[in-house]
Design an enzyme around this catalytic site. Sequence first.
Site, short mmCIF file in Angstrom:
data_model
loop_
_atom_site.label_atom_id
_atom_site.label_comp_id
_atom_site.label_asym_id
_atom_site.label_seq_id
_atom_site.Cartn_x
_atom_site.Cartn_y
_atom_site.Cartn_z
N LYS A 81 0.83 -1.07 0.13
CA LYS A 81 0.06 0.01 -0.02
C LYS A 81 0.90 1.24 0.10
O LYS A 81 1.72 1.38 0.67
CB LYS A 81 -0.63 0.00 1.16
CG LYS A 81 -2.31 0.41 1.22
CD LYS A 81 -2.97 0.19 2.39
CE LYS A 81 -4.39 0.46 2.23
NZ LYS A 81 -4.98 0.67 3.79
O1 G3P Z 1 -9.25 1.71 4.56
C1 G3P Z 1 -9.07 2.95 5.05
C2 G3P Z 1 -9.71 3.03 6.29
O2 G3P Z 1 -9.04 2.22 7.30
C3 G3P Z 1 -9.67 4.47 6.77
O3 G3P Z 1 -10.87 4.48 7.57
O4 G3P Z 1 -12.76 5.33 9.01
O5 G3P Z 1 -10.24 5.95 9.03
O6 G3P Z 1 -11.55 6.79 7.16
P1 G3P Z 1 -11.39 5.60 8.37
#
Ligand code: G3P
Length: 223
Positions: free
Chosen positions: A84
């Site tokens: 990633k």
């Molecule tokens: O896959 C990306 C994710 O982990 C981010 O999620 O909820 O932190 O925006 P969030």
Amino acid sequence: MKIFLDTADINEIRVAARWGVLDGVTTNPTLYAKVGGAPYDDVLREICGITSGPVSAEVIADDLEGMLREGRHFATLAPNIVVKVPMSETGLEAISRLADEGIRTNCTLVFSANQGLLAAKAGASLISPFVGRLDDINQDGMIVIRELAEMFAIHDIEAQVLAASIRHPQHVTQAALAGAHIATIPFKVLQQMVHHPLTDRGIAQFKADWEKVQGELAARRGS
Ligand code: G3P
């Protein structure tokens, strides 16, 4: 649409694998920090032992040589590792170099269709627009998913659109309808997708009715 689990929690990954719904896993430094306890490499190896689907491991370096070094290292851990790499000028170069070496990448922190298009052109296999974080700033995150899915279909681009930053079950439905190839989902959202109050109530009712009849039959046999 494939379903990945967005977590570094081994127990959550094991449960989703047992349910037969797990197509892969995405991790990032924040998700790893939540579980901690073991070196990142060990966590990644364990995850790769549970699923044969793609498992994303995120680079920390922000310079090209560092990204390449970390990416090459992750790729040695298991055949299903996907590196990633955050969207940036350096990130694009790292994606391109890793692609030349046959190492699959997932371009993360994508917030526009143009960013996604560039990542795909550089050679990323997976493109991760962050739906929830766009919603957070009052932009419709699902638009980026739809635009990228259409763009890739129109131009026959091989990269897959991976809907990330999924916050609730409706995001999953919307991502599938918008043409996402994959959605990566927190375990809590996966559980929410399983349940419906009418399903849960129906199961309880069937059980209660069955037990009532069994009780009546037992009473009749006893009398
Ligand atoms: O896959 C990306 C994710 O982990 C981010 O999620 O909820 O932190 O925006 P969030």
